[in-house]
Design an enzyme around this catalytic site. Structure first.
Site, PDB file in Angstrom:
ATOM      1  N   HIS A  79       0.850  -1.208   0.000  1.00 53.22           N
ATOM      2  CA  HIS A  79       0.000   0.000   0.000  1.00 53.22           C
ATOM      3  C   HIS A  79       0.879   1.250   0.000  1.00 53.22           C
ATOM      4  O   HIS A  79       0.681   2.158  -0.801  1.00 53.22           O
ATOM      5  CB  HIS A  79      -0.929  -0.008   1.228  1.00 53.22           C
ATOM      6  CG  HIS A  79      -1.501   1.338   1.598  1.00 53.22           C
ATOM      7  ND1 HIS A  79      -2.505   1.934   0.879  1.00 53.22           N
ATOM      8  CD2 HIS A  79      -1.197   2.194   2.608  1.00 53.22           C
ATOM      9  CE1 HIS A  79      -2.793   3.111   1.441  1.00 53.22           C
ATOM     10  NE2 HIS A  79      -2.015   3.296   2.492  1.00 53.22           N
ATOM     11  N   ASP A 108       7.266  23.127 -25.100  1.00 51.34           N
ATOM     12  CA  ASP A 108       7.195  21.748 -24.589  1.00 51.34           C
ATOM     13  C   ASP A 108       8.277  21.590 -23.529  1.00 51.34           C
ATOM     14  O   ASP A 108       8.937  22.566 -23.170  1.00 51.34           O
ATOM     15  CB  ASP A 108       7.416  20.744 -25.745  1.00 51.34           C
ATOM     16  CG  ASP A 108       6.763  19.397 -25.437  1.00 51.34           C
ATOM     17  OD1 ASP A 108       7.087  18.819 -24.392  1.00 51.34           O
ATOM     18  OD2 ASP A 108       5.919  18.943 -26.234  1.00 51.34           O
ATOM     19  N   TRP A 144       7.338  -0.745   4.107  1.00 47.84           N
ATOM     20  CA  TRP A 144       7.843  -0.040   2.922  1.00 47.84           C
ATOM     21  C   TRP A 144       9.233   0.498   3.178  1.00 47.84           C
ATOM     22  O   TRP A 144       9.981   0.766   2.245  1.00 47.84           O
ATOM     23  CB  TRP A 144       6.896   1.081   2.501  1.00 47.84           C
ATOM     24  CG  TRP A 144       7.062   2.372   3.253  1.00 47.84           C
ATOM     25  CD1 TRP A 144       6.512   2.686   4.462  1.00 47.84           C
ATOM     26  CD2 TRP A 144       7.817   3.524   2.844  1.00 47.84           C
ATOM     27  NE1 TRP A 144       6.884   3.948   4.833  1.00 47.84           N
ATOM     28  CE2 TRP A 144       7.680   4.495   3.858  1.00 47.84           C
ATOM     29  CE3 TRP A 144       8.589   3.833   1.726  1.00 47.84           C
ATOM     30  CZ2 TRP A 144       8.292   5.747   3.790  1.00 47.84           C
ATOM     31  CZ3 TRP A 144       9.200   5.086   1.667  1.00 47.84           C
ATOM     32  CH2 TRP A 144       9.046   6.023   2.687  1.00 47.84           C
ATOM     33  N   SER A 171      13.076   6.615 -13.062  1.00 44.95           N
ATOM     34  CA  SER A 171      12.024   7.409 -13.682  1.00 44.95           C
ATOM     35  C   SER A 171      11.939   8.791 -13.036  1.00 44.95           C
ATOM     36  O   SER A 171      11.862   9.817 -13.721  1.00 44.95           O
ATOM     37  CB  SER A 171      10.695   6.666 -13.558  1.00 44.95           C
ATOM     38  OG  SER A 171       9.626   7.538 -13.785  1.00 44.95           O
ATOM     39  N   SER A 172      11.984   8.809 -11.690  1.00 46.67           N
ATOM     40  CA  SER A 172      11.873  10.092 -10.987  1.00 46.67           C
ATOM     41  C   SER A 172      13.051  11.005 -11.303  1.00 46.67           C
ATOM     42  O   SER A 172      12.877  12.207 -11.492  1.00 46.67           O
ATOM     43  CB  SER A 172      11.863   9.876  -9.474  1.00 46.67           C
ATOM     44  OG  SER A 172      10.782   9.096  -9.122  1.00 46.67           O
ATOM     45  N   HIS A 255      13.524  11.383   4.372  1.00 43.79           N
ATOM     46  CA  HIS A 255      12.959  12.661   4.800  1.00 43.79           C
ATOM     47  C   HIS A 255      12.836  13.659   3.659  1.00 43.79           C
ATOM     48  O   HIS A 255      11.763  14.238   3.488  1.00 43.79           O
ATOM     49  CB  HIS A 255      13.641  13.261   6.023  1.00 43.79           C
ATOM     50  CG  HIS A 255      12.729  14.291   6.603  1.00 43.79           C
ATOM     51  ND1 HIS A 255      11.640  13.962   7.366  1.00 43.79           N
ATOM     52  CD2 HIS A 255      12.642  15.619   6.401  1.00 43.79           C
ATOM     53  CE1 HIS A 255      10.947  15.058   7.628  1.00 43.79           C
ATOM     54  NE2 HIS A 255      11.529  16.063   7.066  1.00 43.79           N
ATOM     55  N   GLU A 257      12.293  12.896   0.762  1.00 42.92           N
ATOM     56  CA  GLU A 257      11.167  12.339   0.007  1.00 42.92           C
ATOM     57  C   GLU A 257       9.840  12.926   0.493  1.00 42.92           C
ATOM     58  O   GLU A 257       8.940  13.215  -0.303  1.00 42.92           O
ATOM     59  CB  GLU A 257      11.160  10.813   0.152  1.00 42.92           C
ATOM     60  CG  GLU A 257       9.922  10.103  -0.376  1.00 42.92           C
ATOM     61  CD  GLU A 257       9.786  10.133  -1.883  1.00 42.92           C
ATOM     62  OE1 GLU A 257      10.785  10.428  -2.567  1.00 42.92           O
ATOM     63  OE2 GLU A 257       8.677   9.862  -2.381  1.00 42.92           O
ATOM     64  N   TYR A 259       9.323  15.846   1.512  1.00 44.15           N
ATOM     65  CA  TYR A 259       9.168  17.168   0.905  1.00 44.15           C
ATOM     66  C   TYR A 259       9.031  17.069  -0.604  1.00 44.15           C
ATOM     67  O   TYR A 259       8.403  17.930  -1.223  1.00 44.15           O
ATOM     68  CB  TYR A 259      10.307  18.082   1.357  1.00 44.15           C
ATOM     69  CG  TYR A 259      10.144  18.365   2.823  1.00 44.15           C
ATOM     70  CD1 TYR A 259       9.201  19.307   3.243  1.00 44.15           C
ATOM     71  CD2 TYR A 259      10.806  17.627   3.784  1.00 44.15           C
ATOM     72  CE1 TYR A 259       8.966  19.517   4.584  1.00 44.15           C
ATOM     73  CE2 TYR A 259      10.572  17.836   5.133  1.00 44.15           C
ATOM     74  CZ  TYR A 259       9.655  18.776   5.529  1.00 44.15           C
ATOM     75  OH  TYR A 259       9.411  18.966   6.860  1.00 44.15           O
ATOM     76  N   SER A 270      -0.571  27.455  -3.708  1.00 46.57           N
ATOM     77  CA  SER A 270      -0.110  28.835  -3.870  1.00 46.57           C
ATOM     78  C   SER A 270      -0.622  29.440  -5.174  1.00 46.57           C
ATOM     79  O   SER A 270      -0.595  30.658  -5.343  1.00 46.57           O
ATOM     80  CB  SER A 270       1.417  28.907  -3.863  1.00 46.57           C
ATOM     81  OG  SER A 270       1.919  28.386  -2.663  1.00 46.57           O
ATOM     82  N   HIS A 304      15.080  11.743  12.982  1.00 41.59           N
ATOM     83  CA  HIS A 304      13.877  11.808  13.827  1.00 41.59           C
ATOM     84  C   HIS A 304      12.888  10.690  13.473  1.00 41.59           C
ATOM     85  O   HIS A 304      11.928  10.485  14.192  1.00 41.59           O
ATOM     86  CB  HIS A 304      13.208  13.197  13.799  1.00 41.59           C
ATOM     87  CG  HIS A 304      12.559  13.581  12.512  1.00 41.59           C
ATOM     88  ND1 HIS A 304      12.557  14.862  12.032  1.00 41.59           N
ATOM     89  CD2 HIS A 304      11.862  12.878  11.599  1.00 41.59           C
ATOM     90  CE1 HIS A 304      11.906  14.917  10.890  1.00 41.59           C
ATOM     91  NE2 HIS A 304      11.472  13.723  10.606  1.00 41.59           N
ATOM     92  N   HIS A 305      13.139   9.994  12.374  1.00 43.36           N
ATOM     93  CA  HIS A 305      12.306   8.824  12.045  1.00 43.36           C
ATOM     94  C   HIS A 305      12.757   7.590  12.822  1.00 43.36           C
ATOM     95  O   HIS A 305      12.151   6.533  12.710  1.00 43.36           O
ATOM     96  CB  HIS A 305      12.389   8.513  10.551  1.00 43.36           C
ATOM     97  CG  HIS A 305      11.828   9.591   9.691  1.00 43.36           C
ATOM     98  ND1 HIS A 305      10.508   9.626   9.313  1.00 43.36           N
ATOM     99  CD2 HIS A 305      12.392  10.696   9.148  1.00 43.36           C
ATOM    100  CE1 HIS A 305      10.298  10.695   8.558  1.00 43.36           C
ATOM    101  NE2 HIS A 305      11.418  11.362   8.444  1.00 43.36           N
ATOM    102  N   THR A 330       7.879  26.323   7.770  1.00 40.58           N
ATOM    103  CA  THR A 330       6.557  25.770   7.461  1.00 40.58           C
ATOM    104  C   THR A 330       5.475  26.706   7.975  1.00 40.58           C
ATOM    105  O   THR A 330       4.475  26.957   7.295  1.00 40.58           O
ATOM    106  CB  THR A 330       6.399  24.376   8.091  1.00 40.58           C
ATOM    107  OG1 THR A 330       7.578  23.622   7.814  1.00 40.58           O
ATOM    108  CG2 THR A 330       5.199  23.643   7.508  1.00 40.58           C
ATOM    109  N   LYS A 333       4.923  29.631   5.696  1.00 41.52           N
ATOM    110  CA  LYS A 333       4.077  29.338   4.531  1.00 41.52           C
ATOM    111  C   LYS A 333       2.597  29.392   4.902  1.00 41.52           C
ATOM    112  O   LYS A 333       1.777  29.995   4.193  1.00 41.52           O
ATOM    113  CB  LYS A 333       4.430  27.964   3.940  1.00 41.52           C
ATOM    114  CG  LYS A 333       5.837  27.923   3.366  1.00 41.52           C
ATOM    115  CD  LYS A 333       6.125  26.629   2.662  1.00 41.52           C
ATOM    116  CE  LYS A 333       5.490  26.612   1.306  1.00 41.52           C
ATOM    117  NZ  LYS A 333       6.409  27.024   0.238  1.00 41.52           N
ATOM    118  N   ARG A 452       1.593   0.386  15.480  1.00 42.58           N
ATOM    119  CA  ARG A 452       1.196   0.321  14.076  1.00 42.58           C
ATOM    120  C   ARG A 452       1.549  -1.063  13.529  1.00 42.58           C
ATOM    121  O   ARG A 452       2.259  -1.841  14.156  1.00 42.58           O
ATOM    122  CB  ARG A 452       1.897   1.416  13.271  1.00 42.58           C
ATOM    123  CG  ARG A 452       3.394   1.278  13.214  1.00 42.58           C
ATOM    124  CD  ARG A 452       4.068   2.511  12.648  1.00 42.58           C
ATOM    125  NE  ARG A 452       3.938   2.573  11.198  1.00 42.58           N
ATOM    126  CZ  ARG A 452       4.817   3.208  10.402  1.00 42.58           C
ATOM    127  NH1 ARG A 452       5.854   3.836  10.934  1.00 42.58           N
ATOM    128  NH2 ARG A 452       4.657   3.239   9.100  1.00 42.58           N
TER     129      ARG A 452
END
Lengths: 533, 365
Positions: A79, A108, A144, A171-172, A255, A257, A259, A270, A304-305, A330, A333, A452
């Site tokens: 998932h 283009d 994951w 690809s990314s 991390h 990722e 963002y 925006s 922090h993860h 943050t 914003k 979890r």
């Protein structure tokens, strides 16, 4: 500018585009590729969503009802992978493909053939990943995050998982290179960097994050591959390695990722908020600097993860302070968006509703994020449903709402037809009520002590799980409204004007609706700051 | 079966409905973090509450402004858009104020974190080792050591082998066969490590969790102030039965703890192949020996459990690389392994008639 546009309209007739399947298979057109990205993302959104439905069905009540615990673990694992790499990232790239050339006044993307390749890798990568469900040992079930040593217990699926991640990463990276090349080289005369629409800015920054972080993930999973098949011991303590090393390397990618996923969504809202507030974006410069600082800081907070792995005190303090500091840009914003709405002349069409949804619910995810930045308390929150609630608030009503808002915002431009406003609003309200019923109770579950990634639980967690599951089923089903609105809009409807929205400003709104096949064959002259809204 | 599910569904659905209307919902059902029973857990709880209040106040303020704006600055009310797009004063203010709030929060957080890392001067050292899917506790000073796994009642309910449903059992999935026992008012050093994959040892009442990592040892400490039974669970995904390896901590007075130690040391080692199988093997190979193919093969009628003894001994002692099958040689004694293997070779119609002795196991090591 209007001269350029009328000139453009004449050229529309000269398009030589192949027809049928070849148009899509060999496409080098940014709009067609953007469409394919978006359709792919939508399909993956439902594939990943179906897995979420299995998870919520199993957790509907205590006891094991429907699936084996191992399959349950595969569901949570795949998932996440499908949603992150299959739905969110391609959706962001799809919107960038469609909008960036139109926003900067280019015909283009800079590298159209690579654009084709970076899309067509995706269906193969997704097939590799999903095919693992039919393999001996089942689909990946180690989460994951692929932490060793557990992930090394994966059966035949293991190399498929690794190569799927490699392909998705390639690809990314290609998509990111293309976006950077396009923005740096193909801006219309007068379109200086500080006149770029914020969506373009957030995507440049995202693209740099991608280029800096995806190779790190590729390296980490390659080390897993060699640990499993070639006798290395990067992550095996018995061979002199360290399982925690993987977590450091993974989150050094992971991390940024976060963002990579959220910045395009920030860019979209925006664009939307000033349009429907009929007022320029507040603090354009500070928005650009805040985005850049968030991106820069995102490389210094990865641990922090993984506060609970047992780092030295100084390390824990460093990552706590660094994490807390991200709250400042943050916050800037959020305050800027609020100030943009302040004293505006607002209307609340569907894109605006979704953008306001992002403001409120992303903030809730931000608040719980600040809470878990406090290391000593995170020792309680870590790996509980409190975390699950946190990142789903950030991802679903934060990122997905931004993308959906963008789709409603630009759909009339893409198709030339207005979408069904009533259905759009219905979609927003059902989604918003159900997404909160789905995720808010998970805060309580986590604080009450539910870890979890468990398929079954004690009776004390039963009530909130049942409520959460009901929210989940409603949220899942209500996304079919989006599909219906899009199909209906593509097939016809009230004709959209070129500007579409009363308050819309920027080059993309000067093109016809739908825009010509090649966006700007003659570059428009950008003379004033109204290029960005 | 269907009727039972439907009944459960209706009963389950009525509970939240009742609860939502009942004022006592907050007290009875955990909506918030536990305060716990140690000085550290209370500091952690206080930090949690402080930051929860801070973000709530910020939330009310920011959302309040947004909602005010949404209701008053709308075109349908004739609002005309102002055209300002910049205010240096406002931008400096809303950068500085959050920084001040963060610094104020960071000070108590830092103090607590420093305390949490002071693991010295402990009177007792408890080593906790995570296994797929059970815990092992070693009391290093006293040479006491035992495994702790999910209790039989929960296990049979979750496997659907019991008449009972999860609703009938208050401690479903939160009870073990052998709880870990610790004295109150004593500083205890708790070392966490693992034998196979990463686990995390978490008892919320102590105020922290810590990963148990194979090949590494993390140290932590606790000082429990109230006697009682405290429950927790593994908090790091560790494979199929991650959700089924709870932790039960029995905190007792020092006198009771001394008595418990003597009892543990004098307890004759109980060697029953079927019970040992249930503790160590049945999570994968299942109590009926049918396994869960393909990941976990059946033992009933399997070529290994009915074939040459040497191969059977080898796989149990050394495990099988690349699979979840662990090496049990380092975990269990010769006597225990002999009992398990004897059980496996005679249960579920395997009927080989083999009787394995501790000497056989020793010879195969």
């Amino acid at each position: 500018m209007s001269e350029a546009v009328s000139h453009e309209d004449h050229h529309d007739d000269h398009d030589h585009k192949p027809t049928g399947i070849k148009r899509w298979l060999f496409s080098t057109n940014h709009k067609d590729i953007g469409t394919m990205y978006l359709v792919f993302a939508l399909i993956m959104f439902f594939v990943g969503g179906a897995m979420a439905m299995v998870i919520r069905a199993e957790l509907f009540q205590p006891g094991l009802q429907y699936v084996d615990p191992q399959f349950f673990n595969s569901m949570t694992t795949v998932h996440a992978l499908v949603m992150i790499f299959g739905a969110l990232m391609p959706a962001g790239v799809g919107l960038a493909n469609w909008m960036i050339p139109m926003m900067i006044g280019a015909p283009d993307m800079a590298m159209p053939r690579m654009n084709n390749m970076s899309f067509w890798i995706l269906p193969f990568a997704a097939t590799l990943l999903i095919a693992t469900f039919f393999m001996e040992g089942g689909a990946p079930a180690g989460g994951w995050t692929m932490y060793p040593p557990l992930v090394l217990q994966t059966g035949d699926a293991f190399p498929f998982l690794i190569f799927a991640v490699h392909f998705l990463g390639i690809s990314s990276i290609m998509g990111a290179i293309n976006i950077i090349a396009t923005v740096f080289n193909m801006r219309a005369p007068g379109m200086t960097f500080m006149k770029l629409p914020l969506f373009v800015w957030t995507w440049i920054i995202t693209a740099f994050l991608l280029i800096a972080s995806m190779p790190v993930l590729a390296g980490a999973v390659t080390m897993l591959l060699t640990d499993k098949f070639f006798g290395t011991a990067f992550f095996n303590a018995a061979g002199g390695g360290d399982p925690v090393l993987f977590q450091h390397v993974f989150w050094f990618f992971g991390h940024p990722e976060v963002y990579i996923l959220v910045l395009p969504s920030f860019g979209i809202i925006s664009q939307i908020i000033p349009t429907f507030a009929r007022k320029p974006l507040f603090g354009y410069e500070s928005m650009v600097y805040a985005t850049a600082s968030i991106a820069f800081l995102s490389f210094f907070v990865w641990a922090h993860h993984m506060f609970t792995v047992g780092m030295p005190l100084t390390g824990e303090l460093f990552f706590m302070y660094a994490t807390m500091s991200i709250a400042v840009p943050t916050g800037v914003k959020i305050f800027n968006w609020t100030a943009t709405m302040w004293k505006g002349s607002m209307t609340f069409e569907t894109p605006m509703l979704f953008a306001i949804g992002v403001l409120f619910m992303f903030s809730i995810g931000g608040f719980s994020g600040l809470m878990m930045g406090i290391t000593p308390v995170d020792f309680q929150y870590h790996d509980t449903y409190f975390i699950v609630a946190h990142f789903h608030y950030v991802i679903v009503p934060g990122i997905i709402y931004g993308v959906i808002g963008g789709v409603y915002f630009w759909l009339p431009k893409w198709t030339g037809n207005m979408y069904d406003e009533k259905l759009g609003k219905l979609h927003f309200w059902i989604s918003t009520i159900s997404v909160n019923v789905l995720f808010f109770p998970q805060h309580f579950l986590g604080l009450a002590g539910m870890p979890r990634r468990i398929p079954d639980y004690n009776i004390q967690f039963a009530e909130w799980n049942m409520i959460s599951s009901i929210g989940g089923f409603v949220f899942g089903l209500s996304q079919l409204i989006l599909v219906w609105v899009v199909i209906k809009c593509v097939r016809g409807g009230e004709k959209a004007t070129d500007q579409v929205w009363e308050g819309a400003q920027g080059l993309e709104w000067t093109l016809s609706s739908p825009p010509p096949f090649h966006s700007f064959t003659v570059p428009p002259q950008v003379t004033d700051a109204s290029a960005h809204s | 079966m269907f009727v039972k599910k439907l009944r459960n569904f209706i009963r389950g659905a009525s509970i939240p409905a009742l609860l939502l209307w009942a004022g006592s919902a907050f007290a009875e059902y955990g909506l918030n973090l536990t305060r716990g029973v140690t000085p550290i857990s209370r500091e952690v709880y206080d930090l949690h509450m402080i930051i929860l209040y801070v973000v709530t106040v910020i939330g009310i303020a920011v959302f309040g402004v947004m909602i005010w704006s949404i209701f008053h600055h709308r075109k349908s009310k004739g609002a005309v858009a102002a055209q300002f797009h910049h205010s240096t004063a406002a931008e400096i203010t809303w950068t500085i104020i959050p920084i001040i709030i963060l610094v104020v929060l960071a000070i108590p957080a830092t103090k607590t974190l420093i305390k949490m890392e002071e693991t010295g001067d402990a009177e007792i050292t408890l080593k906790v080792t995570g296994y797929q899917w059970k815990w092992k506790y070693d009391y290093l000073e006293d040479d006491i050591s035992f495994f702790s796994s999910l209790d039989e009642r929960s296990n049979s309910i979750r496997k659907g082998e019991s008449e009972e449903s999860p609703e009938d059992y208050e401690n479903y999935l939160l009870e073990v066969d052998n709880p870990v026992v610790l004295p109150i008012n004593t500083k205890v050093r708790i070392l966490t490590t693992a034998a196979d994959v990463i686990h995390a040892w978490w008892v919320p009442a102590l105020g922290w969790k810590r990963d148990a990592i194979p090949g590494f040892i993390n140290d932590n400490w606790t000082y429990i102030e109230e006697p009682g039974i405290y429950r927790g669970q593994c908090a790091e995904l560790c494979g199929r039965d991650h959700g089924f390896m709870p932790i039960v901590l029995n905190a007792v007075t020092k006198e009771e703890y001394e008595a418990w130690k003597i009892e543990m040391k004098n307890k004759p080692a109980e060697i029953d192949g079927e019970k040992l199988y249930a503790t160590h093997c049945s999570a994968c190979h299942q109590s009926n020996g049918q396994g869960l193919p393909p990941a976990f093969p059946a033992l009933a009628g399997s070529p290994i459990a009915t074939g040459p003894l040497a191969e059977h001994l080898d796989i149990v002692l050394k495990g099988k690389a690349g699979t979840a099958m662990l090496a049990y040689g380092p975990q269990l004694s010769n006597e225990e392994l002999a009992a398990i293997i004897t059980y496996e070779r005679n249960a579920w119609g395997n009927d080989t008639g083999d009787e394995i002795t501790a000497d056989d196991v020793q010879a195969a090591r």
